[in-house]
Design a protein around this motif. Structure first.
Motif, PDB file in Angstrom:
ATOM      1  N   LEU A  21     -37.271  -5.810  -0.850  1.00  0.00           N
ATOM      2  CA  LEU A  21     -37.201  -7.121  -1.497  1.00  0.00           C
ATOM      3  C   LEU A  21     -37.990  -7.165  -2.803  1.00  0.00           C
ATOM      4  O   LEU A  21     -37.572  -7.802  -3.762  1.00  0.00           O
ATOM      5  CB  LEU A  21     -37.654  -8.221  -0.539  1.00  0.00           C
ATOM      6  CG  LEU A  21     -36.794  -8.385   0.726  1.00  0.00           C
ATOM      7  CD1 LEU A  21     -37.285  -9.580   1.545  1.00  0.00           C
ATOM      8  CD2 LEU A  21     -35.321  -8.509   0.415  1.00  0.00           C
ATOM      9  N   SER A  22     -39.128  -6.466  -2.855  1.00  0.00           N
ATOM     10  CA  SER A  22     -39.889  -6.445  -4.109  1.00  0.00           C
ATOM     11  C   SER A  22     -39.178  -5.591  -5.153  1.00  0.00           C
ATOM     12  O   SER A  22     -39.155  -5.929  -6.333  1.00  0.00           O
ATOM     13  CB  SER A  22     -41.323  -5.968  -3.880  1.00  0.00           C
ATOM     14  OG  SER A  22     -41.340  -4.635  -3.468  1.00  0.00           O
ATOM     15  N   ARG A  23     -38.550  -4.515  -4.720  1.00  0.00           N
ATOM     16  CA  ARG A  23     -37.809  -3.658  -5.643  1.00  0.00           C
ATOM     17  C   ARG A  23     -36.620  -4.409  -6.269  1.00  0.00           C
ATOM     18  O   ARG A  23     -36.251  -4.174  -7.413  1.00  0.00           O
ATOM     19  CB  ARG A  23     -37.327  -2.414  -4.915  1.00  0.00           C
ATOM     20  CG  ARG A  23     -36.686  -1.421  -5.817  1.00  0.00           C
ATOM     21  CD  ARG A  23     -36.476  -0.117  -5.108  1.00  0.00           C
ATOM     22  NE  ARG A  23     -35.928   0.795  -6.085  1.00  0.00           N
ATOM     23  CZ  ARG A  23     -36.383   1.983  -6.320  1.00  0.00           C
ATOM     24  NH1 ARG A  23     -37.375   2.445  -5.632  1.00  0.00           N
ATOM     25  NH2 ARG A  23     -35.830   2.745  -7.222  1.00  0.00           N
ATOM     26  N   GLU A  24     -36.044  -5.326  -5.493  1.00  0.00           N
ATOM     27  CA  GLU A  24     -34.915  -6.136  -5.975  1.00  0.00           C
ATOM     28  C   GLU A  24     -35.403  -7.418  -6.676  1.00  0.00           C
ATOM     29  O   GLU A  24     -34.592  -8.267  -7.047  1.00  0.00           O
ATOM     30  CB  GLU A  24     -34.024  -6.538  -4.796  1.00  0.00           C
ATOM     31  CG  GLU A  24     -33.403  -5.374  -4.056  1.00  0.00           C
ATOM     32  CD  GLU A  24     -32.142  -4.846  -4.714  1.00  0.00           C
ATOM     33  OE1 GLU A  24     -31.464  -5.630  -5.411  1.00  0.00           O
ATOM     34  OE2 GLU A  24     -31.860  -3.657  -4.541  1.00  0.00           O
ATOM     35  N   ASN A  25     -36.728  -7.563  -6.825  1.00  0.00           N
ATOM     36  CA  ASN A  25     -37.330  -8.753  -7.450  1.00  0.00           C
ATOM     37  C   ASN A  25     -36.900 -10.047  -6.772  1.00  0.00           C
ATOM     38  O   ASN A  25     -36.622 -11.043  -7.442  1.00  0.00           O
ATOM     39  CB  ASN A  25     -37.011  -8.818  -8.949  1.00  0.00           C
ATOM     40  CG  ASN A  25     -37.697  -7.719  -9.714  1.00  0.00           C
ATOM     41  OD1 ASN A  25     -38.844  -7.391  -9.437  1.00  0.00           O
ATOM     42  ND2 ASN A  25     -36.991  -7.131 -10.655  1.00  0.00           N
ATOM     43  N   LEU A  26     -36.864 -10.029  -5.439  1.00  0.00           N
ATOM     44  CA  LEU A  26     -36.421 -11.201  -4.695  1.00  0.00           C
ATOM     45  C   LEU A  26     -37.561 -12.108  -4.277  1.00  0.00           C
ATOM     46  O   LEU A  26     -37.323 -13.236  -3.862  1.00  0.00           O
ATOM     47  CB  LEU A  26     -35.604 -10.771  -3.471  1.00  0.00           C
ATOM     48  CG  LEU A  26     -34.266 -10.127  -3.831  1.00  0.00           C
ATOM     49  CD1 LEU A  26     -33.584  -9.588  -2.589  1.00  0.00           C
ATOM     50  CD2 LEU A  26     -33.378 -11.132  -4.542  1.00  0.00           C
ATOM     51  N   GLY A  27     -38.792 -11.618  -4.350  1.00  0.00           N
ATOM     52  CA  GLY A  27     -39.898 -12.501  -4.032  1.00  0.00           C
ATOM     53  C   GLY A  27     -41.103 -11.790  -3.468  1.00  0.00           C
ATOM     54  O   GLY A  27     -41.111 -10.586  -3.273  1.00  0.00           O
ATOM     55  N   GLU A  28     -42.112 -12.606  -3.220  1.00  0.00           N
ATOM     56  CA  GLU A  28     -43.357 -12.135  -2.631  1.00  0.00           C
ATOM     57  C   GLU A  28     -43.216 -12.207  -1.108  1.00  0.00           C
ATOM     58  O   GLU A  28     -42.854 -13.243  -0.560  1.00  0.00           O
ATOM     59  CB  GLU A  28     -44.497 -13.049  -3.080  1.00  0.00           C
ATOM     60  CG  GLU A  28     -45.814 -12.771  -2.402  1.00  0.00           C
ATOM     61  CD  GLU A  28     -46.844 -13.865  -2.653  1.00  0.00           C
ATOM     62  OE1 GLU A  28     -47.993 -13.646  -2.243  1.00  0.00           O
ATOM     63  OE2 GLU A  28     -46.509 -14.921  -3.222  1.00  0.00           O
ATOM     64  N   VAL A  29     -43.506 -11.089  -0.436  1.00  0.00           N
ATOM     65  CA  VAL A  29     -43.390 -11.036   1.022  1.00  0.00           C
ATOM     66  C   VAL A  29     -44.770 -11.225   1.646  1.00  0.00           C
ATOM     67  O   VAL A  29     -45.709 -10.504   1.325  1.00  0.00           O
ATOM     68  CB  VAL A  29     -42.770  -9.698   1.483  1.00  0.00           C
ATOM     69  CG1 VAL A  29     -42.832  -9.560   3.003  1.00  0.00           C
ATOM     70  CG2 VAL A  29     -41.332  -9.586   0.993  1.00  0.00           C
ATOM     71  N   ILE A  30     -44.868 -12.212   2.528  1.00  0.00           N
ATOM     72  CA  ILE A  30     -46.085 -12.456   3.303  1.00  0.00           C
ATOM     73  C   ILE A  30     -45.751 -12.098   4.740  1.00  0.00           C
ATOM     74  O   ILE A  30     -44.689 -12.470   5.239  1.00  0.00           O
ATOM     75  CB  ILE A  30     -46.557 -13.923   3.180  1.00  0.00           C
ATOM     76  CG1 ILE A  30     -47.063 -14.201   1.762  1.00  0.00           C
ATOM     77  CG2 ILE A  30     -47.679 -14.227   4.165  1.00  0.00           C
ATOM     78  CD1 ILE A  30     -46.118 -14.929   0.921  1.00  0.00           C
TER      79      ILE A  30
END
Length: 121
Positions: A21-30
């Motif tokens: 998800l970070s590689r796809e710039n989809l958001g910050e994962v918590i």
């Protein structure tokens, strides 16, 4: 940037989801490692998306979904993950308010496509 809560006790899976998800710039994962931690984070903060496993310590993903919909009264999009693809489990997840259901194991690319679709709505 979207704020995404991933509730799963499988550290490797959370790392894979975070990476994709970070590689796809989809958001910050918590990350929430169990249902109790997930509930606490959901009470403290708003999220743009929740991805939850069904089987977790303390509270299941179905209980987390019910908590978001009924106790918090939020319409936060929810993707439920499960190694158990039984029809009644899938139907129950949708009945209580899940937006999507993915059976494990799943492709990181498939998850990214589903997350993009949900976040664009």
């Amino acid at each position: 940037m979207a704020k995404i809560l991933v509730c799963d006790d499988d550290e490797a899976l959370v790392s894979m989801v975070r990476f994709k998800l970070s590689r796809e710039n989809l958001g910050e994962v918590i990350k929430a490692a169990d249902g109790r931690e997930a509930k606490a984070l959901l009470q403290e903060s708003d999220f743009d998306l929740v991805i939850t496993d069904i089987h977790m310590p303390f509270h299941s993903g179905l209980e987390i979904t019910t908590f978001i919909r009924n106790d918090l009264g939020k319409n936060t999009p929810i993707i439920v993950l499960s190694a158990e693809g039984l029809e009644n489990t899938v139907l129950q997840a949708f009945e209580i308010g899940a937006n999507d259901f993915i059976t494990k194991p799943f492709s990181p690319a498939e998850l990214a496509v589903r997350v993009k679709r949900i976040l664009k709505k």
